[in-house]
Motif scaffolding. Structure first.
Motif, PDB file in Angstrom:
ATOM      1  N   GLU A 153      32.434   2.813 -26.612  1.00 40.38           N
ATOM      2  CA  GLU A 153      31.279   3.142 -27.453  1.00 40.38           C
ATOM      3  C   GLU A 153      30.423   1.914 -27.710  1.00 40.38           C
ATOM      4  O   GLU A 153      29.184   1.997 -27.712  1.00 40.38           O
ATOM      5  CB  GLU A 153      31.761   3.745 -28.775  1.00 40.38           C
ATOM      6  CG  GLU A 153      32.366   5.129 -28.624  1.00 40.38           C
ATOM      7  CD  GLU A 153      33.076   5.603 -29.881  1.00 40.38           C
ATOM      8  OE1 GLU A 153      33.255   6.828 -30.026  1.00 40.38           O
ATOM      9  OE2 GLU A 153      33.465   4.753 -30.718  1.00 40.38           O
ATOM     10  N   ARG A 154      31.066   0.784 -27.935  1.00 38.85           N
ATOM     11  CA  ARG A 154      30.320  -0.457 -28.164  1.00 38.85           C
ATOM     12  C   ARG A 154      29.516  -0.845 -26.910  1.00 38.85           C
ATOM     13  O   ARG A 154      28.353  -1.250 -27.010  1.00 38.85           O
ATOM     14  CB  ARG A 154      31.285  -1.564 -28.549  1.00 38.85           C
ATOM     15  CG  ARG A 154      30.641  -2.887 -28.919  1.00 38.85           C
ATOM     16  CD  ARG A 154      29.910  -2.811 -30.251  1.00 38.85           C
ATOM     17  NE  ARG A 154      30.813  -2.573 -31.350  1.00 38.85           N
ATOM     18  CZ  ARG A 154      31.424  -3.544 -32.036  1.00 38.85           C
ATOM     19  NH1 ARG A 154      31.234  -4.813 -31.704  1.00 38.85           N
ATOM     20  NH2 ARG A 154      32.216  -3.243 -33.043  1.00 38.85           N
ATOM     21  N   LEU A 155      30.128  -0.707 -25.756  1.00 43.03           N
ATOM     22  CA  LEU A 155      29.440  -1.069 -24.517  1.00 43.03           C
ATOM     23  C   LEU A 155      28.245  -0.165 -24.247  1.00 43.03           C
ATOM     24  O   LEU A 155      27.214  -0.612 -23.745  1.00 43.03           O
ATOM     25  CB  LEU A 155      30.412  -1.011 -23.341  1.00 43.03           C
ATOM     26  CG  LEU A 155      31.487  -2.107 -23.293  1.00 43.03           C
ATOM     27  CD1 LEU A 155      32.530  -1.787 -22.228  1.00 43.03           C
ATOM     28  CD2 LEU A 155      30.855  -3.468 -23.021  1.00 43.03           C
ATOM     29  N   GLN A 156      28.373   1.112 -24.584  1.00 35.53           N
ATOM     30  CA  GLN A 156      27.278   2.051 -24.357  1.00 35.53           C
ATOM     31  C   GLN A 156      26.141   1.864 -25.354  1.00 35.53           C
ATOM     32  O   GLN A 156      24.984   2.160 -25.055  1.00 35.53           O
ATOM     33  CB  GLN A 156      27.795   3.487 -24.448  1.00 35.53           C
ATOM     34  CG  GLN A 156      28.738   3.881 -23.322  1.00 35.53           C
ATOM     35  CD  GLN A 156      29.379   5.227 -23.552  1.00 35.53           C
ATOM     36  OE1 GLN A 156      28.875   6.050 -24.317  1.00 35.53           O
ATOM     37  NE2 GLN A 156      30.501   5.476 -22.888  1.00 35.53           N
ATOM     38  N   ALA A 157      26.481   1.347 -26.534  1.00 38.87           N
ATOM     39  CA  ALA A 157      25.492   1.297 -27.615  1.00 38.87           C
ATOM     40  C   ALA A 157      24.648   0.036 -27.613  1.00 38.87           C
ATOM     41  O   ALA A 157      23.610  -0.008 -28.281  1.00 38.87           O
ATOM     42  CB  ALA A 157      26.203   1.439 -28.967  1.00 38.87           C
ATOM     43  N   VAL A 158      25.050  -1.000 -26.891  1.00 45.10           N
ATOM     44  CA  VAL A 158      24.338  -2.276 -26.979  1.00 45.10           C
ATOM     45  C   VAL A 158      23.699  -2.640 -25.648  1.00 45.10           C
ATOM     46  O   VAL A 158      24.235  -2.343 -24.575  1.00 45.10           O
ATOM     47  CB  VAL A 158      25.280  -3.418 -27.417  1.00 45.10           C
ATOM     48  CG1 VAL A 158      25.857  -3.142 -28.784  1.00 45.10           C
ATOM     49  CG2 VAL A 158      26.377  -3.668 -26.402  1.00 45.10           C
ATOM     50  N   ASP A 159      22.549  -3.278 -25.728  1.00 42.77           N
ATOM     51  CA  ASP A 159      21.877  -3.802 -24.549  1.00 42.77           C
ATOM     52  C   ASP A 159      22.014  -5.317 -24.457  1.00 42.77           C
ATOM     53  O   ASP A 159      21.641  -5.919 -23.451  1.00 42.77           O
ATOM     54  CB  ASP A 159      20.384  -3.430 -24.570  1.00 42.77           C
ATOM     55  CG  ASP A 159      20.164  -1.937 -24.348  1.00 42.77           C
ATOM     56  OD1 ASP A 159      20.915  -1.353 -23.538  1.00 42.77           O
ATOM     57  OD2 ASP A 159      19.271  -1.363 -24.990  1.00 42.77           O
ATOM     58  N   ASN A 160      22.528  -5.925 -25.513  1.00 43.26           N
ATOM     59  CA  ASN A 160      22.667  -7.367 -25.548  1.00 43.26           C
ATOM     60  C   ASN A 160      23.820  -7.806 -24.643  1.00 43.26           C
ATOM     61  O   ASN A 160      24.968  -7.422 -24.845  1.00 43.26           O
ATOM     62  CB  ASN A 160      22.912  -7.830 -26.991  1.00 43.26           C
ATOM     63  CG  ASN A 160      23.019  -9.331 -27.102  1.00 43.26           C
ATOM     64  OD1 ASN A 160      24.060  -9.899 -26.808  1.00 43.26           O
ATOM     65  ND2 ASN A 160      21.936  -9.980 -27.520  1.00 43.26           N
ATOM     66  N   ALA A 161      23.504  -8.626 -23.643  1.00 46.23           N
ATOM     67  CA  ALA A 161      24.505  -9.022 -22.663  1.00 46.23           C
ATOM     68  C   ALA A 161      25.638  -9.817 -23.292  1.00 46.23           C
ATOM     69  O   ALA A 161      26.807  -9.659 -22.914  1.00 46.23           O
ATOM     70  CB  ALA A 161      23.853  -9.841 -21.546  1.00 46.23           C
TER      71      ALA A 161
END
Length: 322
Positions: A117-125
């Motif tokens: 969920e965290r990976l899907q929710a953020v665009d910050n590399a």
């Protein structure tokens, strides 16, 4: 929270009442279904149960018994809880109760986002990279749970599983392309078979939905598949979770994984792994995942269309550089 007694199996109500009585809670607790197994939706579920301000996760398996899968998992949880108490900022969901019949167990409820969920929710590399670092840290601790061994790695199972997928004749992927990559994989497996590598007590299902990231804490859960096995497979399970993202080709490494994500994972995970074994295992797993997408599911399921679209360029890179 809401409950839906009209659709709840009477057995689930009985389980919830049993746990409430064990805790000395009067009345029927608030509860809701939070997970249903894809393969066993009627028999394997997880319910959130609130006894006043205390919230728990009740995991059930109607087909389990006193010495079945949940009883074994609960015993493992008790030992793992003591193990992870030695680590700062790493943990598991604390085990609370096992039904005498072995059909359900209860842990504390962790109200945090999963790594997926965290990976899907953020665009910050940088935030994404930290997810991989924290997963590596947690898995490093897991693989220290019991003494490690060095055992021979065998990859023939990947070829066998791939052949079974092809034989079903349901692939969305072109058979000629799968056959080409399978031939390359066969040669790679032949070269690294019997390589000595780390064998450890492993999570067994270490994908991105089985790890939670709280403020300053990283938690692993769902230990139903935990057992001693080649440690590389836990690593593969987590590293391949980034395939749902569109990644520019220059950022993909020689095994089909995002370079920065692999690098950050191994800033946390320090156990010795043979990198050739890891690369071949990654390529094999990605190829099996791609070939396993059926024509029917490619039409029906958006998630499979995304997976199919994202895996192909990664496989092209991985097998071109193999």
């Amino acid at each position: 929270m809401t409950s839906a007694p009209a659709v709840i199996d009477s057995r689930v109500n009985a389980m919830i009442r049993e746990f409430a009585a064990h805790r000395g809670f009067a009345g029927m607790p608030e509860h809701r279904l939070i997970y249903r197994s894809y393969d066993f939706p009627a028999t394997r579920q997880v319910w959130q149960v609130a006894l006043g301000p205390e919230v728990f996760a009740l995991k059930l398996d109607h087909d389990a018994g006193p010495e079945g899968r949940l009883a074994k998992e609960y015993a493992e949880l008790q030992n793992l809880s003591a193990h992870f108490a030695k680590y700062d900022k790493l943990g598991i969901a604390t085990p609370v109760y096992l039904s005498p019949g072995g059909t359900f167990c209860v842990t504390e409820f962790l109200d945090h986002r999963t790594a997926g969920e965290r990976l899907q929710a953020v665009d910050n590399a940088q935030t994404r990279r930290q997810v991989f670092r924290r997963a590596g840290l947690w898995l490093h601790a897991m693989h220290e749970y019991k003494p490690q061994k060095r055992k021979e790695w065998w990859g023939n199972w990947m070829l066998k599983e791939l052949d079974e997928v092809v034989e079903r004749d349901e692939m969305q992927a072109p058979a000629s392309e799968v056959a080409h990559m399978r031939a390359i994989l066969h040669e790679q497996v032949r070269k690294v078979n019997r390589t000595k590598d780390t064998h450890a007590t492993s999570h067994g299902d270490f994908h991105s939905e089985n790890i939670m990231l709280g403020p300053g804490m990283t938690y692993g859960f769902d230990f139903t598949e935990a057992r001693a096995k080649m440690a590389v497979y836990d690593v593969v399970d987590f590293l391949k979770c980034d395939i749902y993202r569109d990644t520019p080709a220059p950022e993909v490494d020689h095994a089909g994984i995002t370079k920065a994500h692999r690098e950050m994972f191994f800033k946390g995970y320090k156990h010795k792994l043979n990198r050739d074994v890891l690369d071949v295992s990654l390529r094999g797993r990605l190829l099996i995942d791609w070939a396993s997408i059926t024509r029917q599911n490619h039409v029906k399921l958006r998630v499979d269309r995304i997976l199919y679209r994202n895996l192909k360029p990664r496989l092209d890179i991985a097998f071109a550089k193999a």
